[in-house]
Design a protein around this motif. Sequence first.
Motif, mmCIF file in Angstrom:
data_model
loop_
_atom_site.group_PDB
_atom_site.id
_atom_site.type_symbol
_atom_site.label_atom_id
_atom_site.label_comp_id
_atom_site.label_asym_id
_atom_site.label_seq_id
_atom_site.Cartn_x
_atom_site.Cartn_y
_atom_site.Cartn_z
ATOM 1 N N LEU A 208 0.394 3.135 11.207
ATOM 2 C CA LEU A 208 0.171 3.565 10.104
ATOM 3 C C LEU A 208 0.182 2.633 8.902
ATOM 4 O O LEU A 208 1.065 1.935 8.661
ATOM 5 C CB LEU A 208 0.861 4.865 9.911
ATOM 6 N N PRO A 209 -0.627 2.876 7.665
ATOM 7 C CA PRO A 209 -0.654 2.065 6.536
ATOM 8 C C PRO A 209 1.086 1.817 6.076
ATOM 9 O O PRO A 209 1.377 0.887 5.615
ATOM 10 C CB PRO A 209 -1.398 2.708 5.675
ATOM 11 N N GLY A 210 1.650 2.806 5.827
ATOM 12 C CA GLY A 210 2.910 3.018 5.478
ATOM 13 C C GLY A 210 3.960 2.226 6.229
ATOM 14 O O GLY A 210 5.015 1.533 5.700
ATOM 15 N N VAL A 212 3.196 -0.753 7.636
ATOM 16 C CA VAL A 212 2.828 -2.057 7.489
ATOM 17 C C VAL A 212 2.725 -2.547 6.174
ATOM 18 O O VAL A 212 1.773 -3.707 5.743
ATOM 19 C CB VAL A 212 2.034 -2.475 8.543
ATOM 20 N N GLN A 213 2.845 -1.948 5.122
ATOM 21 C CA GLN A 213 2.710 -2.242 3.654
ATOM 22 C C GLN A 213 3.672 -3.518 3.371
ATOM 23 O O GLN A 213 4.811 -3.668 3.708
ATOM 24 C CB GLN A 213 3.183 -1.203 2.947
#
Lengths: 259, 259
Positions: A208-210, A212-213
């Motif tokens: 999920l994007p959060g 791998v920020q």
Amino acid sequence: MRITIIGSGNVATHFAAAFKNAGHRIVQVYSRHMQHAALLAYHVGAEAIDDLTLVSGETDLFVISIKDEAIGITAEKLAPFNKLIVHTSGATHMEAVQAFTPWAGVFYPLQTLSKTKEVDFRTVPLCIEGADEQITRQLIELAQTISNNVYRVNSAQRKVLHLAAVFACNFPNYLYGVARQLLAENQMDFELLRPLILETAQKVQEYLPGEVQTGPAVRNDHQTMATHLGMLDDKPALKVIYELLSQQIIKNDNDKATG
Amino acid sequence: MRITIIGSGNVATHFAAAFKNAGHRIVQVYSRHMQHAALLAYHVGAEAIDDLTLVSGETDLFVISIKDEAIGITAEKLAPFNKLIVHTSGATHMEAVQAFTPWAGVFYPLQTLSKTKEVDFRTVPLCIEGADEQITRQLIELAQTISNNVYRVNSAQRKVLHLAAVFACNFPNYLYGVARQLLAENQMDFELLRPLILETAQKVQEYLPGEVQTGPAVRNDHQTMATHLGMLDDKPALKVIYELLSQQIIKNDNDKATG
């Protein structure tokens, strides 16, 4: 199935080819411009027309892939044939068709389609809605002949999807262009950034994007952010965008930490 | 080559593995935390140390992959060995090392690296700088043993690259998260958007971003933009971001048309 394509743009072109490849018959292709209609019709073995009064009723489905504002009046002209009519717009309610016929539905492809770029249509998510349960099932069955990613999505959800797609596709592409511009101004080729762009998109296929920020904002690295803002002094719009997005990344991360 | 890795984070981990796989010998791995040093050292068959006074001079290259602000003092401690010292930071001038030794250089990987996500290191662009022509050539030769994308990039250019990477990677990833949030609030899975995100990044592997911009802004579709802004009424920060990025896309397109 016998299918009539109303439109000759990016979406119409990909749908016509996908239906044809899946063994359906494209009866006619309509465009206001005869040469556009003729080009697509030629590719899919259909008749080209540039006048809606020439539309044939010898079809099972009308696929309307034209500008949003023209969907309603086009559906009204096709309704007397009493055949299934779907539009392919993310931003348009099913009501635009359903106002004129009970045989209404939506076939929304959630993908960025260009005429010149091939795409494996089986991977394109198709968001299906039908005016009733029977129509919905029939459209889902048809959708599954051309895509492995078929979803049942109502008009309210589709509207949100369309907005989300702007954030997930249109805005990132704009930001790629900003990065390219910064490189060009300093004698560097966009080639340098292409692997990074691809990997960023590939990461969220799995995560999920959060999760791998990366970057200075999520690290709370204020020194780097200050340096970057200084480099954007002569580009006020980009400076505001940098600040705003960084603040949101910091805020999101804080919410996660405290929430 | 005999290589000593100073650090045990994402970049240090990927470099250590890539060098090892290319047949180089990793002599030592340093981290302030013994267990971090030990884990990475174990994977690459090196000695783990958590004290810089235990660093061995029996090496050919020190790779410093630690926080930007600690690069200088670390380089100062390693300088007396008179061996090559490189840092791997995009945001740090080569001077941070060169202030202490003439055997200075930079090895900047332009990729988003996570410990948990494998990446084909041969595709990672490596941006190389050396304190003189001989060092630069030596570092480029070394870089080519682990990557097929080796570039000569000076400190001023690297600073721009680092900023551009924020626009090309960190900000798009944040926007993917916004899209995910919008879907979650309406009972839809992020899975729906993944093909769109991947295709958007794949398109610019072949085309330039300006050639493949899609969405309501580039179409000057003010009705859709107004609808979207209305949907963001309860999310003021996202509303500002939507407005600002849309304005820039419209402006870019006008510049192209008139320029």
